[in-house]
Design a protein around this motif. Structure first.
Motif, PDB file in Angstrom:
ATOM      1  N   PRO A   1       0.847  -1.207   0.000  1.00 40.76           N
ATOM      2  CA  PRO A   1       0.000   0.000   0.000  1.00 40.76           C
ATOM      3  C   PRO A   1       0.869   1.239   0.000  1.00 40.76           C
ATOM      4  O   PRO A   1       2.081   1.172   0.237  1.00 40.76           O
ATOM      5  N   PRO A   2       0.277   2.407  -0.272  1.00 36.96           N
ATOM      6  CA  PRO A   2       1.052   3.661  -0.208  1.00 36.96           C
ATOM      7  C   PRO A   2       1.495   3.965   1.219  1.00 36.96           C
ATOM      8  O   PRO A   2       1.115   3.280   2.172  1.00 36.96           O
ATOM      9  N   SER A   3       2.271   5.004   1.354  1.00 39.61           N
ATOM     10  CA  SER A   3       2.802   5.400   2.655  1.00 39.61           C
ATOM     11  C   SER A   3       1.701   5.901   3.586  1.00 39.61           C
ATOM     12  O   SER A   3       0.751   6.562   3.158  1.00 39.61           O
ATOM     13  N   HIS A   4       1.825   5.575   4.866  1.00 40.45           N
ATOM     14  CA  HIS A   4       1.060   6.248   5.898  1.00 40.45           C
ATOM     15  C   HIS A   4       1.682   7.634   6.075  1.00 40.45           C
ATOM     16  O   HIS A   4       2.891   7.810   5.877  1.00 40.45           O
ATOM     17  N   GLU A   5       0.871   8.612   6.465  1.00 42.60           N
ATOM     18  CA  GLU A   5       1.360   9.982   6.568  1.00 42.60           C
ATOM     19  C   GLU A   5       1.009  10.567   7.931  1.00 42.60           C
ATOM     20  O   GLU A   5      -0.121  10.425   8.405  1.00 42.60           O
ATOM     21  N   VAL A   6       1.985  11.229   8.536  1.00 37.87           N
ATOM     22  CA  VAL A   6       1.772  11.974   9.781  1.00 37.87           C
ATOM     23  C   VAL A   6       2.202  13.409   9.521  1.00 37.87           C
ATOM     24  O   VAL A   6       3.361  13.672   9.189  1.00 37.87           O
ATOM     25  N   ASN A   7       1.270  14.341   9.654  1.00 40.25           N
ATOM     26  CA  ASN A   7       1.524  15.740   9.337  1.00 40.25           C
ATOM     27  C   ASN A   7       1.491  16.589  10.608  1.00 40.25           C
ATOM     28  O   ASN A   7       0.590  16.458  11.426  1.00 40.25           O
ATOM     29  N   LEU A   8       2.481  17.439  10.762  1.00 38.77           N
ATOM     30  CA  LEU A   8       2.566  18.347  11.904  1.00 38.77           C
ATOM     31  C   LEU A   8       2.731  19.768  11.386  1.00 38.77           C
ATOM     32  O   LEU A   8       3.660  20.055  10.615  1.00 38.77           O
ATOM     33  N   LYS A   9       1.826  20.643  11.790  1.00 40.16           N
ATOM     34  CA  LYS A   9       1.880  22.045  11.388  1.00 40.16           C
ATOM     35  C   LYS A   9       1.968  22.925  12.623  1.00 40.16           C
ATOM     36  O   LYS A   9       1.366  22.631  13.651  1.00 40.16           O
ATOM     37  N   GLY A  10       2.691  23.999  12.496  1.00 33.99           N
ATOM     38  CA  GLY A  10       2.776  24.969  13.572  1.00 33.99           C
ATOM     39  C   GLY A  10       3.077  26.332  13.006  1.00 33.99           C
ATOM     40  O   GLY A  10       3.760  26.460  11.983  1.00 33.99           O
ATOM     41  N   GLY A  11       2.556  27.360  13.629  1.00 34.79           N
ATOM     42  CA  GLY A  11       2.813  28.684  13.092  1.00 34.79           C
ATOM     43  C   GLY A  11       2.124  29.771  13.883  1.00 34.79           C
ATOM     44  O   GLY A  11       1.631  29.562  14.996  1.00 34.79           O
ATOM     45  N   LEU A  12       2.065  30.936  13.269  1.00 33.30           N
ATOM     46  CA  LEU A  12       1.488  32.117  13.914  1.00 33.30           C
ATOM     47  C   LEU A  12       0.658  32.881  12.891  1.00 33.30           C
ATOM     48  O   LEU A  12       1.131  33.184  11.790  1.00 33.30           O
TER      49      LEU A  12
END
Length: 295
Positions: free
Chosen positions: A216-227
């Protein structure tokens, strides 16, 4: 792309003396329009519907800096020995699919300024209404390839933010500031579980007991941070102009994917785990509570 240099002491019997060098460079340009709708169901529960329309996706290769046909170890201009042309290019456009989901806010700093904004989300990213691209097919400028991959992605996420920087009457002695603050730091994390569709996914992505190379395709973990910096706001009418600066990081597990080399090699490739880090710079224009433009 990288290959071993042809050094005097570099050989199959002495591979440790072979050092890698750049052979190719690539560039990708994507123009994408995201159209979405969010409708309140009950209190802080909302229904989400959106889709991504790729207006253009251009992938181009060329020799790496300092490399030409005479010095390349993988392409000296002979089409019978090269994996693909060094100046290969591919073009895509179309709809990526349609996404359904819900968002729920257990905490809301608009009602209680002592609490942060906390949002939980579940988004079903479907391959419906999209056409799956098979790398075997051409993706030329005159006949662009589609952008679908035939994969369902169940995305679970949570996000926190907090409006800060309300200076009240001290700011220019104005007592009627219809705003909640000037700064809003935020952080969000999402996990996407890929599930190949039986009728739309490509064969290398479908499970098989007889073919161990299917993945299967890749599992994805996304982390965003900002202002987010709120330049103009009027909470009476739901109007706001703001600017966004942040970091967007995604971790991909190993899997079979439509990678950078899928187009020229004409197949899904196996990719190891990797991390992608991007900077974010944006502007938001909200003319009313129900209408928002983001760039």
């Amino acid at each position: 792309a990288r290959e071993s240099t042809l050094e005097d002491n570099c050989s199959v019997a002495n591979p440790r003396s072979c050092t890698p060098r750049d052979e190719l460079k690539w560039s990708r340009s994507v123009q994408m329009l995201n159209i979405g709708m969010e409708t309140g169901l009950y209190k802080d529960l909302a229904l989400v519907l959106d889709f991504d329309l790729v207006l253009g996706n251009t992938l181009e290769f060329d020799y790496a800096t300092g490399i030409d046909a005479g010095s390349s170890s993988i392409d000296q201009g002979d089409t019978s020995t090269a994996l693909f042309d060094h100046d290969y290019a591919a073009y895509h456009k179309g709809m990526r699919g349609i996404n359904f989901g819900v968002r729920y806010g257990p905490l809301n700093d608009e009602r209680d300024p002592t609490k942060p904004m906390w949002v939980l989300s579940f988004i079903w990213k479907t391959p419906y209404l999209s056409t799956t691209y098979d790398p075997v097919d051409a993706a030329s400028k005159n006949d662009p390839g589609p952008v679908g991959d035939g994969i369902h992605r169940l995305t679970f996420g949570t996000a926190f933010s907090k409006r800060l920087g309300y200076f009240g009457d001290m700011l220019l002695e104005r007592k009627n500031l219809y705003r909640r603050g000037y700064l809003e730091p935020y952080v969000a994390i999402n996990y996407a579980l890929p599930i190949p569709d039986d009728s739309k996914a490509l064969s290398p992505n479908k499970p098989s007991t007889s073919n161990e190379f299917r993945r299967p395709p890749s599992h994805e973990v996304n982390l965003k941070g900002g202002l987010e910096v709120i330049a103009v706001e009027d909470i009476r009418y739901g109007r706001k102009i703001s600017f966004d600066v942040g970091v967007d990081t995604t971790y991909f597990t190993e899997g079979r994917n439509l990678s950078i080399l899928s187009n020229p090699l004409k197949e899904l490739t196996y990719t190891e785990q990797f991390l992608r880090v991007a900077g974010v710079l944006g502007a938001n224009l909200q003319l009313a509570p129900y209408f928002r433009l983001r760039t």
